[in-house]
Scaffold this active site. Structure first.
Site, PDB file in Angstrom:
ATOM      1  N   ALA A  23     -67.474  24.209  40.410  1.00 12.25           N
ATOM      2  CA  ALA A  23     -66.806  24.892  41.520  1.00 12.25           C
ATOM      3  C   ALA A  23     -67.635  24.854  42.815  1.00 12.25           C
ATOM      4  O   ALA A  23     -67.077  24.859  43.912  1.00 12.25           O
ATOM      5  CB  ALA A  23     -66.512  26.331  41.119  1.00 12.25           C
ATOM      6  N   THR A  27     -66.839  24.761  47.354  1.00 12.98           N
ATOM      7  CA  THR A  27     -66.875  25.972  48.202  1.00 12.98           C
ATOM      8  C   THR A  27     -66.873  25.582  49.685  1.00 12.98           C
ATOM      9  O   THR A  27     -66.300  26.295  50.507  1.00 12.98           O
ATOM     10  CB  THR A  27     -68.110  26.861  47.900  1.00 12.98           C
ATOM     11  OG1 THR A  27     -69.284  26.063  48.030  1.00 12.98           O
ATOM     12  CG2 THR A  27     -68.047  27.463  46.509  1.00 12.98           C
ATOM     13  N   PHE A  34     -66.538  30.842  40.986  1.00 12.35           N
ATOM     14  CA  PHE A  34     -66.305  32.026  40.169  1.00 12.35           C
ATOM     15  C   PHE A  34     -67.459  33.015  40.258  1.00 12.35           C
ATOM     16  O   PHE A  34     -67.251  34.214  40.328  1.00 12.35           O
ATOM     17  CB  PHE A  34     -66.118  31.614  38.697  1.00 12.35           C
ATOM     18  CG  PHE A  34     -64.711  31.179  38.365  1.00 12.35           C
ATOM     19  CD1 PHE A  34     -63.678  31.322  39.265  1.00 12.35           C
ATOM     20  CD2 PHE A  34     -64.425  30.653  37.108  1.00 12.35           C
ATOM     21  CE1 PHE A  34     -62.386  30.934  38.960  1.00 12.35           C
ATOM     22  CE2 PHE A  34     -63.135  30.258  36.782  1.00 12.35           C
ATOM     23  CZ  PHE A  34     -62.112  30.396  37.707  1.00 12.35           C
ATOM     24  N   GLN A 100     -65.608  20.178  36.095  1.00 15.37           N
ATOM     25  CA  GLN A 100     -65.030  21.409  35.562  1.00 15.37           C
ATOM     26  C   GLN A 100     -63.930  21.885  36.516  1.00 15.37           C
ATOM     27  O   GLN A 100     -63.281  22.887  36.246  1.00 15.37           O
ATOM     28  CB  GLN A 100     -66.114  22.490  35.481  1.00 15.37           C
ATOM     29  CG  GLN A 100     -67.198  22.193  34.479  1.00 15.37           C
ATOM     30  CD  GLN A 100     -68.325  23.205  34.600  1.00 15.37           C
ATOM     31  OE1 GLN A 100     -69.231  23.070  35.405  1.00 15.37           O
ATOM     32  NE2 GLN A 100     -68.264  24.231  33.802  1.00 15.37           N
ATOM     33  N   ASP A 103     -59.171  21.553  41.093  1.00  9.03           N
ATOM     34  CA  ASP A 103     -58.558  21.523  42.420  1.00  9.03           C
ATOM     35  C   ASP A 103     -58.085  20.140  42.871  1.00  9.03           C
ATOM     36  O   ASP A 103     -57.436  20.004  43.910  1.00  9.03           O
ATOM     37  CB  ASP A 103     -59.525  22.099  43.472  1.00  9.03           C
ATOM     38  CG  ASP A 103     -60.895  21.404  43.478  1.00  9.03           C
ATOM     39  OD1 ASP A 103     -60.963  20.203  43.165  1.00  9.03           O
ATOM     40  OD2 ASP A 103     -61.895  22.065  43.819  1.00  9.03           O
ATOM     41  N   HIS A 120     -61.470  20.961  32.378  1.00  9.55           N
ATOM     42  CA  HIS A 120     -60.715  22.215  32.315  1.00  9.55           C
ATOM     43  C   HIS A 120     -59.294  22.064  32.827  1.00  9.55           C
ATOM     44  O   HIS A 120     -58.643  23.050  33.163  1.00  9.55           O
ATOM     45  CB  HIS A 120     -61.463  23.312  33.077  1.00  9.55           C
ATOM     46  CG  HIS A 120     -62.790  23.634  32.452  1.00  9.55           C
ATOM     47  ND1 HIS A 120     -63.815  24.258  33.112  1.00  9.55           N
ATOM     48  CD2 HIS A 120     -63.268  23.395  31.193  1.00  9.55           C
ATOM     49  CE1 HIS A 120     -64.863  24.393  32.304  1.00  9.55           C
ATOM     50  NE2 HIS A 120     -64.557  23.865  31.143  1.00  9.55           N
ATOM     51  N   CYS A 131     -41.400  24.523  26.175  1.00  6.17           N
ATOM     52  CA  CYS A 131     -40.813  23.185  25.964  1.00  6.17           C
ATOM     53  C   CYS A 131     -41.713  22.069  26.490  1.00  6.17           C
ATOM     54  O   CYS A 131     -41.415  20.896  26.283  1.00  6.17           O
ATOM     55  CB  CYS A 131     -39.426  23.093  26.612  1.00  6.17           C
ATOM     56  SG  CYS A 131     -39.480  22.996  28.410  1.00  6.17           S
ATOM     57  N   CYS A 153     -39.684  28.660  33.210  1.00  6.36           N
ATOM     58  CA  CYS A 153     -39.030  27.351  33.122  1.00  6.36           C
ATOM     59  C   CYS A 153     -37.517  27.552  32.991  1.00  6.36           C
ATOM     60  O   CYS A 153     -37.061  28.652  32.638  1.00  6.36           O
ATOM     61  CB  CYS A 153     -39.586  26.660  31.875  1.00  6.36           C
ATOM     62  SG  CYS A 153     -38.947  25.009  31.571  1.00  6.36           S
ATOM     63  N   SER A 194     -72.972  26.401  37.709  1.00  6.12           N
ATOM     64  CA  SER A 194     -73.938  27.383  37.178  1.00  6.12           C
ATOM     65  C   SER A 194     -74.400  26.959  35.782  1.00  6.12           C
ATOM     66  O   SER A 194     -75.351  27.522  35.251  1.00  6.12           O
ATOM     67  CB  SER A 194     -73.306  28.774  37.130  1.00  6.12           C
ATOM     68  OG  SER A 194     -72.153  28.745  36.307  1.00  6.12           O
TER      69      SER A 194
HETATM   70  P1  NAD Z   1     -69.546  28.713  38.792  1.00  3.62           P
HETATM   71  O1  NAD Z   1     -68.770  29.569  39.737  1.00  3.62           O
HETATM   72  O2  NAD Z   1     -70.002  29.302  37.519  1.00  3.62           O
HETATM   73  O3  NAD Z   1     -70.868  28.194  39.544  1.00  3.62           O
HETATM   74  C1  NAD Z   1     -70.811  27.584  40.795  1.00  3.62           C
HETATM   75  C2  NAD Z   1     -72.243  27.307  41.226  1.00  3.62           C
HETATM   76  O4  NAD Z   1     -72.182  26.567  42.420  1.00  3.62           O
HETATM   77  C3  NAD Z   1     -73.050  28.571  41.510  1.00  3.62           C
HETATM   78  O5  NAD Z   1     -74.203  28.583  40.679  1.00  3.62           O
HETATM   79  C4  NAD Z   1     -73.434  28.458  43.001  1.00  3.62           C
HETATM   80  O6  NAD Z   1     -74.791  28.772  43.223  1.00  3.62           O
HETATM   81  C5  NAD Z   1     -73.222  26.998  43.286  1.00  3.62           C
HETATM   82  N1  NAD Z   1     -72.742  26.723  44.633  1.00  3.62           N
HETATM   83  C6  NAD Z   1     -71.734  27.341  45.306  1.00  3.62           C
HETATM   84  N2  NAD Z   1     -71.525  26.738  46.476  1.00  3.62           N
HETATM   85  C7  NAD Z   1     -72.442  25.742  46.577  1.00  3.62           C
HETATM   86  C8  NAD Z   1     -72.719  24.774  47.564  1.00  3.62           C
HETATM   87  N3  NAD Z   1     -72.028  24.708  48.695  1.00  3.62           N
HETATM   88  N4  NAD Z   1     -73.713  23.887  47.337  1.00  3.62           N
HETATM   89  C9  NAD Z   1     -74.455  23.921  46.176  1.00  3.62           C
HETATM   90  N5  NAD Z   1     -74.209  24.839  45.203  1.00  3.62           N
HETATM   91  C10 NAD Z   1     -73.213  25.717  45.397  1.00  3.62           C
HETATM   92  O7  NAD Z   1     -68.706  27.396  38.574  1.00  3.62           O
HETATM   93  P2  NAD Z   1     -68.721  26.338  37.381  1.00  3.62           P
HETATM   94  O8  NAD Z   1     -70.102  26.121  36.874  1.00  3.62           O
HETATM   95  O9  NAD Z   1     -67.904  25.190  37.845  1.00  3.62           O
HETATM   96  O10 NAD Z   1     -67.929  27.007  36.152  1.00  3.62           O
HETATM   97  C11 NAD Z   1     -66.913  27.921  36.272  1.00  3.62           C
HETATM   98  C12 NAD Z   1     -65.476  27.534  36.072  1.00  3.62           C
HETATM   99  O11 NAD Z   1     -64.944  27.616  37.342  1.00  3.62           O
HETATM  100  C13 NAD Z   1     -65.054  26.183  35.641  1.00  3.62           C
HETATM  101  O12 NAD Z   1     -64.430  26.334  34.436  1.00  3.62           O
HETATM  102  C14 NAD Z   1     -63.960  25.733  36.672  1.00  3.62           C
HETATM  103  O13 NAD Z   1     -62.818  25.321  35.975  1.00  3.62           O
HETATM  104  C15 NAD Z   1     -63.670  26.967  37.419  1.00  3.62           C
HETATM  105  N6  NAD Z   1     -63.402  26.953  38.852  1.00  3.62           N
HETATM  106  C16 NAD Z   1     -63.011  25.818  39.504  1.00  3.62           C
HETATM  107  C17 NAD Z   1     -62.793  25.868  40.865  1.00  3.62           C
HETATM  108  C18 NAD Z   1     -62.342  24.605  41.548  1.00  3.62           C
HETATM  109  O14 NAD Z   1     -61.654  23.789  40.923  1.00  3.62           O
HETATM  110  N7  NAD Z   1     -62.714  24.415  42.826  1.00  3.62           N
HETATM  111  C19 NAD Z   1     -62.987  27.043  41.581  1.00  3.62           C
HETATM  112  C20 NAD Z   1     -63.373  28.205  40.889  1.00  3.62           C
HETATM  113  C21 NAD Z   1     -63.592  28.141  39.518  1.00  3.62           C
END
Ligand code: NAD
Length: 253
Positions: A23, A27, A34, A100, A103, A120, A131, A153, A194
Site C-alpha cells: 500500500a 500513498t 492501512f 498486495q 488499486d 490480494h 452466482c 446482483c 509493512s
Molecule cells: P501497510 O499499510 O501494512 O504498510 C504500508 C507501509 O508503507 C507502511 O509501513 C508505511 O511506512 C509505508 N509507506 C507509506 N507510504 C510510503 C511512501 N510514500 N514511501 C515509502 N513507504 C511508505 O500495507 P501492506 O504492507 O501493503 O499490507 C496491508 C494490506 O493493505 C494489503 O493486504 C493490501 O491489500 C491492502 N491495501 C492496499 C491498498 C492499495 O491497493 N493501494 C491500500 C490500502 C491497503
C-alpha cells in the site's frame, strides 16, 4: 556510493529482478495505506469474510470503507514510483511484480497484466458471491453514488469486490507463482509494505534464502530489515526516481 546508486547498479546488472509492492507505493497517489497514522485501520474496523456473509451491519461497514477506497481510486493516477517500475520493465529490468495492492495502479502505469501478480485480488472488478457474475467497478461505483449502500446482483446475491478479505482463502495458484518468482530472483526489491501480512510477507524471505540481493524501501521499519542487504526509509516516489535516473544513465553507456 549512495543508496540509490547501489540499487541502480544491482538492477542494471540483474538477470531476474522481481519487485514486491504494498500500500505504501500508492500513498503518493492519494490512496491511504492501512497501518500508517491516519491509515484505513485507524478509521475502520476490518470486516471478516464470515461477518460479511452473515451480518447486514458488517456489509454496511464493509461497503462504507470500499466506497471511500473507490473515491480515492477515481482521483488517483500512478506516481513516480509506479512509473519507475514500468520504465524498468521497458528496459528489460523487471521480470515480475508481486503486489498486495488492489488499486490497479501498476497496470495503469503500463505494466502488462500478465506480469502483475495481485496476491490480494483487485478492486477493479466486483463479483457476485452467489452466482459469480462479474461487474465492473465503474458500474458499481455509479450505483453507490446513486444511493445504494450494499449492492446486490440481479440474482439477489451480495456483491463484493474481487479482493481477498480477512478470513477468506488466499488464491493458491498466485501464491505458488509468486513463490517461484521469488525463488528464481537474483534481485528482490520491496517497496511500501509493512511486511506483516502473511503469506505475502514470506516472499522476500524466500528470495533472500534462495540467494537474491534484497532491498526494502519503506518509510517505517519492517520485521525483515535485519535480513535485507539495503534498507531505505525515504519516500518511494522520490527514491525510485533517483534509482531510475541512474539506471537510465547506466543503460545509455
Ligand atoms: P501497510 O499499510 O501494512 O504498510 C504500508 C507501509 O508503507 C507502511 O509501513 C508505511 O511506512 C509505508 N509507506 C507509506 N507510504 C510510503 C511512501 N510514500 N514511501 C515509502 N513507504 C511508505 O500495507 P501492506 O504492507 O501493503 O499490507 C496491508 C494490506 O493493505 C494489503 O493486504 C493490501 O491489500 C491492502 N491495501 C492496499 C491498498 C492499495 O491497493 N493501494 C491500500 C490500502 C491497503
Amino acid at each position: 556510493m549512495n543508496d540509490s546508486d547501489i540499487m541502480a547498479r544491482k538492477l542494471a546488472a540483474s538477470r531476474n529482478a522481481v519487485f514486491f509492492t504494498g500500500a505504501g507505493i500508492s500513498t503518493e497517489s492519494g490512496i491511504p495505506d492501512f497501518r500508517s497514522p491516519g491509515g484505513v485501520w485507524s478509521r475502520y474496523q476490518p470486516v471478516y469474510y464470515d461477518e460479511f456473509l452473515t451480518s447486514h451491519d458488517a456489509r454496511l461497514r464493509y461497503w462504507a470503507m470500499k466506497r471511500e477506497f473507490y473515491d480515492n481510486m477515481k482521483h488517483s493516477a500512478p506516481n513516480p514510483a509506479h512509473m519507475a517500475l514500468s520504465r524498468f520493465h521497458s528496459l528489460g529490468l523487471l521480470k515480475g511484480l508481486i503486489t498486495q495492492n488492489i488499486d490497479g495502479l501498476h497496470q495503469a502505469s503500463g505494466l502488462p497484466d500478465s506480469l502483475v501478480i495481485e496476491l490480494h485480488g483487485t478492486n477493479r472488478s466486483v463479483d457476485c458471491i452467489t452466482c459469480g457474475k462479474r461487474h465492473t467497478a465503474e458500474e458499481i461505483t455509479s450505483r453507490l453514488s446513486n444511493g445504494e449502500t450494499v449492492p446486490r446482483c440481479s440474482c439477489g446475491g451480495w456483491l463484493k469486490p474481487a479482493t481477498i478479505s480477512f478470513g477468506q482463502q488466499m488464491p493458491q495458484d498466485k501464491i505458488s507463482r509468486a513463490g517461484q518468482l521469488s525463488r528464481r530472483s537474483d534481485v528482490f526489491i520491496v517497496i511500501g509494505s509493512s511486511l506483516v501480512v502473511h503469506p505475502a510477507a514470506a516472499m522476500p524471505e524466500i528470495a533472500k534464502s534462495s540467494g537474491a540481493w534484497l532491498a526494502i524501501v519503506n518509510r517505517d521499519p519492517t520485521p525483515l530489515d535485519s535480513i535485507a542487504d539495503l534498507v531505505v526509509d525515504e519516500s518511494a516516489g522520490v527514491f525510485m526516481s533517483k534509482v531510475l535516473a541512474t539506471v537510465e544513465t547506466l543503460s545509455a553507456q
